[in-house]
Design a protein around this motif. Structure first.
Motif, PDB file in Angstrom:
ATOM      1  N   LEU B 100       0.836  -1.212   0.000  1.00  0.00           N
ATOM      2  CA  LEU B 100       0.000   0.000   0.000  1.00  0.00           C
ATOM      3  C   LEU B 100       0.867   1.257   0.000  1.00  0.00           C
ATOM      4  CD1 LEU B 100      -2.800  -1.025   2.555  1.00  0.00           C
ATOM      5  CD2 LEU B 100      -3.083  -0.681   0.092  1.00  0.00           C
ATOM      6  N   GLN B 101       1.929   1.222   0.810  1.00  0.00           N
ATOM      7  CA  GLN B 101       2.834   2.377   0.882  1.00  0.00           C
ATOM      8  C   GLN B 101       3.445   2.668  -0.494  1.00  0.00           C
ATOM      9  OE1 GLN B 101       3.827   4.743   2.892  1.00  0.00           O
ATOM     10  NE2 GLN B 101       5.671   5.389   1.808  1.00  0.00           N
ATOM     11  N   MET B 104       0.763   3.836  -3.207  1.00  0.00           N
ATOM     12  CA  MET B 104       0.365   5.243  -3.092  1.00  0.00           C
ATOM     13  C   MET B 104       1.546   6.167  -3.394  1.00  0.00           C
ATOM     14  SD  MET B 104      -2.860   5.002  -2.427  1.00  0.00           S
ATOM     15  CE  MET B 104      -2.919   6.768  -2.529  1.00  0.00           C
ATOM     16  N   GLU B 105       2.719   5.699  -3.023  1.00  0.00           N
ATOM     17  CA  GLU B 105       3.926   6.528  -3.165  1.00  0.00           C
ATOM     18  C   GLU B 105       4.304   6.771  -4.631  1.00  0.00           C
ATOM     19  OE1 GLU B 105       7.001   4.734  -0.801  1.00  0.00           O
ATOM     20  OE2 GLU B 105       8.367   6.437  -1.048  1.00  0.00           O
ATOM     21  N   GLN B 107       2.588   7.947  -6.745  1.00  0.00           N
ATOM     22  CA  GLN B 107       2.014   9.243  -7.158  1.00  0.00           C
ATOM     23  C   GLN B 107       3.059  10.359  -7.119  1.00  0.00           C
ATOM     24  OE1 GLN B 107      -2.577   9.467  -6.161  1.00  0.00           O
ATOM     25  NE2 GLN B 107      -1.406   9.077  -4.324  1.00  0.00           N
ATOM     26  N   ASN B 108       4.048  10.209  -6.270  1.00  0.00           N
ATOM     27  CA  ASN B 108       5.132  11.204  -6.219  1.00  0.00           C
ATOM     28  C   ASN B 108       5.892  11.258  -7.542  1.00  0.00           C
ATOM     29  OD1 ASN B 108       5.395  12.251  -3.292  1.00  0.00           O
ATOM     30  ND2 ASN B 108       5.137  10.047  -3.032  1.00  0.00           N
ATOM     31  N   GLU B 143      13.695  12.343  -6.451  1.00  0.00           N
ATOM     32  CA  GLU B 143      12.671  11.313  -6.248  1.00  0.00           C
ATOM     33  C   GLU B 143      13.197   9.920  -6.634  1.00  0.00           C
ATOM     34  OE1 GLU B 143       9.518  11.466  -5.060  1.00  0.00           O
ATOM     35  OE2 GLU B 143       9.145   9.354  -5.499  1.00  0.00           O
ATOM     36  N   LEU B 146      15.254   7.347  -4.464  1.00  0.00           N
ATOM     37  CA  LEU B 146      14.507   6.617  -3.423  1.00  0.00           C
ATOM     38  C   LEU B 146      14.086   5.259  -3.971  1.00  0.00           C
ATOM     39  CD1 LEU B 146      12.139   9.447  -2.072  1.00  0.00           C
ATOM     40  CD2 LEU B 146      14.111   8.457  -0.887  1.00  0.00           C
ATOM     41  N   TRP B 147      13.585   5.258  -5.193  1.00  0.00           N
ATOM     42  CA  TRP B 147      13.090   4.023  -5.811  1.00  0.00           C
ATOM     43  C   TRP B 147      14.245   3.091  -6.154  1.00  0.00           C
ATOM     44  CZ3 TRP B 147       7.964   3.019  -5.683  1.00  0.00           C
ATOM     45  CH2 TRP B 147       7.142   4.084  -5.327  1.00  0.00           C
ATOM     46  N   TYR B 150      14.995   1.474  -2.902  1.00  0.00           N
ATOM     47  CA  TYR B 150      13.979   0.475  -2.522  1.00  0.00           C
ATOM     48  C   TYR B 150      14.275  -0.843  -3.234  1.00  0.00           C
ATOM     49  CZ  TYR B 150      11.030   4.497  -1.070  1.00  0.00           C
ATOM     50  OH  TYR B 150      10.528   5.641  -0.496  1.00  0.00           O
TER      51      TYR B 150
END
Lengths: 226, 226
Positions: B100-101, B104-105, B107-108, B143, B146-147, B150
């Motif tokens: 879920l995190q 939704m994330e 969208q950034n 941005e 971060l991905w 991850y």
């Protein structure tokens, strides 16, 4: 159950507020609440950055589980604590669809409000680009009648998807409170929304997360012409 | 089951694409697919406006149920068709929280990409405000690491939350494809994301919704400097 939950939040942030409403509605009021000061840049503290590299609030922790997107926090709380407190997402598929639609759709209000408010807040009034302001005002002015119409389908006293308070309300009410704080003439322009706001703002879950600094400061008149 | 589903969509729209990936993953490939032309303003047609007053796509209908926010469509499909096709939202609470995190994330990424691409698309190159472009480029450039990070936590061949394809991937892959289409040097800058992209772009659900007009047009170099 709530003793292993920590929420970092900022006063006046609608995303924080929606997560806090869900916490209260799910009967989790005993969580550890950490109010951070945006002014002191506490949202960029090591404590938060360690679990949320964006350095934003809400930052939410439940045991070892970290969730930082406010919509994801709401969905997580509803799924994880399905059988306690208020049922925020109905089981019936068509009603559930409506709640998910309106819940996600509230982001349109937030985006359109934010575009206008942040611009006015960050730019000196004498430098305001009136064309830009007119465009953004129009976008927000076209958004709100949709919600007025959604609400007008139901009887007096209803919530945004019907008779029950849901995720969609948890997300809508902070957005409306923010509009009112910015002096949008809700009562004059959108009577159904105004009546909804008056009714829902006093709900305990909403009051419990009412931004502390709003209680003794007047807000801005950035939206008086919408 | 898919015969009573209709989806209105536009070619190259990441929100449409994510909904379509979920439809395919849930084994609903037999739905009625209505490709609308943005150029001809078909998204503002009476047929769509009647069920989606925003006049946007995706516009989704399942029997009498209408859902038009792409994230809500994905959640609705997963909940309604829980026991068929790919499981897009795990039952395990901590894994579900992560999905879920990240879902939704995404969208950034979309917001930061959109801010830059739409500006360049709508503004004549000679009128570009280089300060604005620098700000928006910086936001997107901050941005993506971060991905990259991850993804680097998992082994080669993994998806964005681990070994399974989920809602988060359904939302991430169109966002990445859009970056590539706009010539962001993914391979040079973000090797984990580039390898993920190469692997996931050929997944049947992703290919089935590949924007038709991308196949014979080159895209833009709006993101070559990110």
């Amino acid at each position: 159950m709530s003793s292993d939950i920590t929420l970092y939040w900022g006063s006046g942030s609608p995303p924080c507020w929606r997560a806090m409403i869900c916490l209260e509605e799910k009967g989790l009021s005993g969580y550890t609440s950490k109010l951070v000061s945006f002014e002191k840049k506490e949202h960029k503290s090591d404590e938060i950055m360690k679990i949320n590299p964006r350095g934003q609030v809400p930052t939410f922790k439940h045991g070892d589980v970290v969730v930082n997107e406010s919509m994801a926090i709401c969905l997580y709380l509803e799924n994880t604590f399905k059988n306690q407190g208020t049922k925020l997402l109905p089981d019936d598929p068509s009603q559930q669809a409506l709640v998910l639609q309106r819940f996600m759709e509230t982001q349109n209000i937030s985006e359109k409000t934010g575009a206008l408010v942040y611009y006015k807040f960050r730019t000196k009034a004498e430098d305001w680009d009136q064309g830009f302001i007119a465009d953004k005002t129009k976008a927000l002015a076209e958004e709100l009648p949709l919600w007025e119409k959604y609400l007008s389908q139901y009887g007096e006293g209803s919530f945004i998807t019907g008779k029950d308070f849901t995720l969609a309300d948890a997300s809508l009410i902070p957005a409306l409170a923010y509009l009112v704080r910015m002096k949008l003439p809700l009562k004059e322009r959108f009577p159904h929304l105004a009546s909804y706001y008056e009714r829902v703002k006093d709900r305990p879950s909403v009051q419990s997360a009412w931004p502390p600094h709003w209680k003794d400061s007047p807000g801005y008149d950035y939206l008086k012409d919408v």
